[in-house]
Design a protein around this motif. Structure first.
Motif, PDB file in Angstrom:
ATOM      1  N   ASP A   1      10.324  75.489  54.848  1.00 32.96           N
ATOM      2  CA  ASP A   1       9.838  74.485  55.791  1.00 32.96           C
ATOM      3  C   ASP A   1       8.547  73.855  55.281  1.00 32.96           C
ATOM      4  OD1 ASP A   1      11.940  75.169  57.460  1.00 32.96           O
ATOM      5  OD2 ASP A   1      10.755  76.645  58.561  1.00 32.96           O
ATOM      6  N   PHE A   2       8.455  72.534  55.454  1.00 36.87           N
ATOM      7  CA  PHE A   2       7.287  71.785  55.023  1.00 36.87           C
ATOM      8  C   PHE A   2       6.752  70.981  56.207  1.00 36.87           C
ATOM      9  CE2 PHE A   2       9.702  72.623  51.258  1.00 36.87           C
ATOM     10  CZ  PHE A   2       8.800  72.706  50.202  1.00 36.87           C
ATOM     11  N   VAL A   3       5.461  70.677  56.163  1.00 31.69           N
ATOM     12  CA  VAL A   3       4.872  69.793  57.165  1.00 31.69           C
ATOM     13  C   VAL A   3       4.154  68.661  56.427  1.00 31.69           C
ATOM     14  CG1 VAL A   3       2.831  71.274  57.367  1.00 31.69           C
ATOM     15  CG2 VAL A   3       3.325  69.601  59.151  1.00 31.69           C
ATOM     16  N   LYS A   4       4.519  67.426  56.754  1.00 26.38           N
ATOM     17  CA  LYS A   4       3.943  66.244  56.117  1.00 26.38           C
ATOM     18  C   LYS A   4       3.869  65.118  57.144  1.00 26.38           C
ATOM     19  CE  LYS A   4       4.114  68.222  52.007  1.00 26.38           C
ATOM     20  NZ  LYS A   4       2.882  68.743  51.382  1.00 26.38           N
ATOM     21  N   ARG A   5       3.250  64.024  56.719  1.00 21.17           N
ATOM     22  CA  ARG A   5       3.167  62.848  57.574  1.00 21.17           C
ATOM     23  C   ARG A   5       4.170  61.794  57.087  1.00 21.17           C
ATOM     24  NH1 ARG A   5      -0.862  61.254  61.082  1.00 21.17           N
ATOM     25  NH2 ARG A   5      -2.306  62.779  60.199  1.00 21.17           N
ATOM     26  N   VAL A   6       4.877  61.195  58.032  1.00 20.75           N
ATOM     27  CA  VAL A   6       5.809  60.119  57.690  1.00 20.75           C
ATOM     28  C   VAL A   6       5.003  58.870  57.324  1.00 20.75           C
ATOM     29  CG1 VAL A   6       7.674  58.637  58.501  1.00 20.75           C
ATOM     30  CG2 VAL A   6       7.571  61.039  59.234  1.00 20.75           C
ATOM     31  N   VAL A   7       5.281  58.329  56.138  1.00 22.75           N
ATOM     32  CA  VAL A   7       4.579  57.122  55.673  1.00 22.75           C
ATOM     33  C   VAL A   7       5.492  55.902  55.729  1.00 22.75           C
ATOM     34  CG1 VAL A   7       3.423  56.043  53.691  1.00 22.75           C
ATOM     35  CG2 VAL A   7       2.978  58.449  54.251  1.00 22.75           C
TER      36      VAL A   7
ATOM     37  N   GLY B   1      13.517  54.388  56.591  1.00 21.00           N
ATOM     38  CA  GLY B   1      14.621  53.713  55.943  1.00 21.00           C
ATOM     39  C   GLY B   1      14.484  52.192  55.936  1.00 21.00           C
ATOM     40  N   GLY B   2      14.673  51.598  54.763  1.00 20.20           N
ATOM     41  CA  GLY B   2      14.602  50.145  54.622  1.00 20.20           C
ATOM     42  C   GLY B   2      13.239  49.632  54.214  1.00 20.20           C
ATOM     43  N   GLN B   3      12.200  50.455  54.320  1.00 15.99           N
ATOM     44  CA  GLN B   3      10.857  50.018  53.954  1.00 15.99           C
ATOM     45  C   GLN B   3      10.582  50.314  52.479  1.00 15.99           C
ATOM     46  OE1 GLN B   3       8.420  52.110  56.939  1.00 15.99           O
ATOM     47  NE2 GLN B   3       8.185  50.174  58.033  1.00 15.99           N
ATOM     48  N   LYS B   4       9.700  49.505  51.902  1.00 14.40           N
ATOM     49  CA  LYS B   4       9.313  49.684  50.506  1.00 14.40           C
ATOM     50  C   LYS B   4       7.879  50.192  50.457  1.00 14.40           C
ATOM     51  CE  LYS B   4      10.671  46.684  47.487  1.00 14.40           C
ATOM     52  NZ  LYS B   4      10.828  45.426  46.692  1.00 14.40           N
ATOM     53  N   VAL B   5       7.697  51.347  49.829  1.00 10.75           N
ATOM     54  CA  VAL B   5       6.386  51.986  49.778  1.00 10.75           C
ATOM     55  C   VAL B   5       5.900  52.029  48.333  1.00 10.75           C
ATOM     56  CG1 VAL B   5       7.434  54.289  49.650  1.00 10.75           C
ATOM     57  CG2 VAL B   5       5.073  54.051  50.416  1.00 10.75           C
ATOM     58  N   ALA B   6       4.602  51.844  48.164  1.00 12.56           N
ATOM     59  CA  ALA B   6       4.016  51.845  46.820  1.00 12.56           C
ATOM     60  C   ALA B   6       2.525  52.129  46.914  1.00 12.56           C
ATOM     61  CB  ALA B   6       4.255  50.496  46.131  1.00 12.56           C
ATOM     62  N   CYS B   7       1.931  52.357  45.783  1.00 14.62           N
ATOM     63  CA  CYS B   7       0.483  52.500  45.682  1.00 14.62           C
ATOM     64  C   CYS B   7       0.061  51.965  44.310  1.00 14.62           C
ATOM     65  CB  CYS B   7       0.073  53.953  45.831  1.00 14.62           C
ATOM     66  SG  CYS B   7      -1.695  54.229  46.118  1.00 14.62           S
TER      67      CYS B   7
ATOM     68  N   VAL C   1       3.050  49.514  52.517  1.00 15.49           N
ATOM     69  CA  VAL C   1       4.426  49.548  53.015  1.00 15.49           C
ATOM     70  C   VAL C   1       4.851  48.125  53.281  1.00 15.49           C
ATOM     71  CG1 VAL C   1       5.952  50.320  54.874  1.00 15.49           C
ATOM     72  CG2 VAL C   1       4.182  51.860  54.005  1.00 15.49           C
ATOM     73  N   ASP C   2       5.915  47.712  52.605  1.00 11.98           N
ATOM     74  CA  ASP C   2       6.370  46.323  52.658  1.00 11.98           C
ATOM     75  C   ASP C   2       5.227  45.366  52.314  1.00 11.98           C
ATOM     76  OD1 ASP C   2       8.919  47.136  53.350  1.00 11.98           O
ATOM     77  OD2 ASP C   2       8.564  46.964  55.500  1.00 11.98           O
ATOM     78  N   GLY C   3       4.424  45.768  51.353  1.00 15.00           N
ATOM     79  CA  GLY C   3       3.347  44.927  50.852  1.00 15.00           C
ATOM     80  C   GLY C   3       2.067  44.941  51.673  1.00 15.00           C
ATOM     81  N   LYS C   4       2.065  45.634  52.809  1.00 16.43           N
ATOM     82  CA  LYS C   4       0.871  45.665  53.663  1.00 16.43           C
ATOM     83  C   LYS C   4       0.141  46.995  53.506  1.00 16.43           C
ATOM     84  CE  LYS C   4       2.979  42.651  57.155  1.00 16.43           C
ATOM     85  NZ  LYS C   4       3.389  42.525  58.590  1.00 16.43           N
ATOM     86  N   PRO C   5      -1.159  46.966  53.243  1.00 16.56           N
ATOM     87  CA  PRO C   5      -1.910  48.212  53.065  1.00 16.56           C
ATOM     88  C   PRO C   5      -2.034  48.987  54.373  1.00 16.56           C
ATOM     89  CG  PRO C   5      -3.396  46.333  53.088  1.00 16.56           C
ATOM     90  CD  PRO C   5      -2.007  45.772  53.079  1.00 16.56           C
ATOM     91  N   LEU C   6      -1.995  50.302  54.261  1.00 16.17           N
ATOM     92  CA  LEU C   6      -2.113  51.169  55.431  1.00 16.17           C
ATOM     93  C   LEU C   6      -3.561  51.567  55.658  1.00 16.17           C
ATOM     94  CD1 LEU C   6       0.896  53.635  54.887  1.00 16.17           C
ATOM     95  CD2 LEU C   6       0.865  51.488  56.194  1.00 16.17           C
ATOM     96  N   ASP C   7      -3.938  51.638  56.918  1.00 15.42           N
ATOM     97  CA  ASP C   7      -5.227  52.191  57.299  1.00 15.42           C
ATOM     98  C   ASP C   7      -5.000  53.667  57.608  1.00 15.42           C
ATOM     99  OD1 ASP C   7      -7.804  52.655  58.141  1.00 15.42           O
ATOM    100  OD2 ASP C   7      -7.493  51.818  60.142  1.00 15.42           O
TER     101      ASP C   7
END
Length: 235
Positions: free
Chosen positions: A129-135, A138-144, A153-159
């Motif tokens: 079992d793991f615990v993480k945060r959903v970033v 489905g359908g979204q594009k994530v990058a850094c 996510v989808d070209g918009k930076p996350l706060d």
């Protein structure tokens, strides 16, 4: 006169004892049934409603405390919400790790009593079992990263104010990854100490996990008492 009176007293005591003994025997007969009902109810709650978990690693610091080889925060996980909807970005989730994921920290030895307790909902630490945060979902594009080193996510930076001890910007790059439908991109809040989706981009699912493998949403820290706190989406 005194003999009769004494007899009356002794007789009265014997009568009271005779009334109490059946009650005590009745309670002892019912006790196993009461214990059995309590255990069944506990099992049903764990299976369908709420389950408790240990945090065995540092990958979610400082939102959740943990350490390698020991037990950290105890959290409760809501197993009902995702029966009527799917995880959203920002949710902290507990999930069964894919076969390609290896434990980030060995759980402490719970012993026989610990394993029995885990069957009835007592918090346990598990390698699976793991615990993480959903970033991203489905359908979204994530990058850094963007110019400020933020995940997009989808070209918009996350706060992400919850990030703790992040890697230097030059070491954060990944993606872009388009998350398949029915899957999630997850990351630990302690970005420099979390073997999350980023560490598994070479597997067949590009590091994503299945929504079906999500056990539930972490919603409260219940132990230790000094750490008691509700966990909302986004920290």
């Amino acid at each position: 006169m005194s003999r009769d009176s004494s007899s009356g007293r002794f007789g009265g005591s014997a009568w009271r004892r005779s009334k109490q003994e059946p009650k005590n025997r009745s309670f002892l007969r019912e006790l196993p049934l009461l214990i059995g009902i309590a255990l069944v109810l506990s099992l049903l709650v764990k299976t369908f409603l709420v389950q408790a978990f240990f945090i065995p690693s540092e990958s979610m610091e400082q939102t959740l405390h943990g350490c390698a080889g020991c037990t950290g925060d105890r959290i409760l996980v809501d197993k009902v919400s995702y029966r009527f909807g799917e995880p959203s970005p920002g949710d902290i989730v507990v999930f069964r790790g894919p076969s390609s994921w290896t434990p980030e920290a060995p759980p402490p030895n719970q012993g026989v009593l610990g394993r029995i307790g885990g069957f009835f909902g007592v918090p346990q630490a598990s390698e699976k079992d793991f615990v993480k945060r959903v970033v991203a979902v489905g359908g979204q594009k994530v990058a850094c990263c963007d110019r400020r080193g933020r995940v997009t996510v989808d070209g918009k930076p996350l706060d992400e104010p919850y990030i703790y001890e992040n890697n230097p910007v030059k070491e954060r790059a990944f993606g872009p990854v388009t998350v398949p439908e029915g899957r999630l991109w997850v990351m630990g809040d302690h970005r420099s100490a979390s073997a999350d989706s980023r560490a598994h981009v070479s597997d067949q699912f590009t590091g994503t996990i299945s929504v079906d493998d999500v056990i539930g949403k972490a919603f409260i820290i219940v132990w230790p008492p000094t750490r008691w706190n509700f966990l909302g989406s986004g920290g």
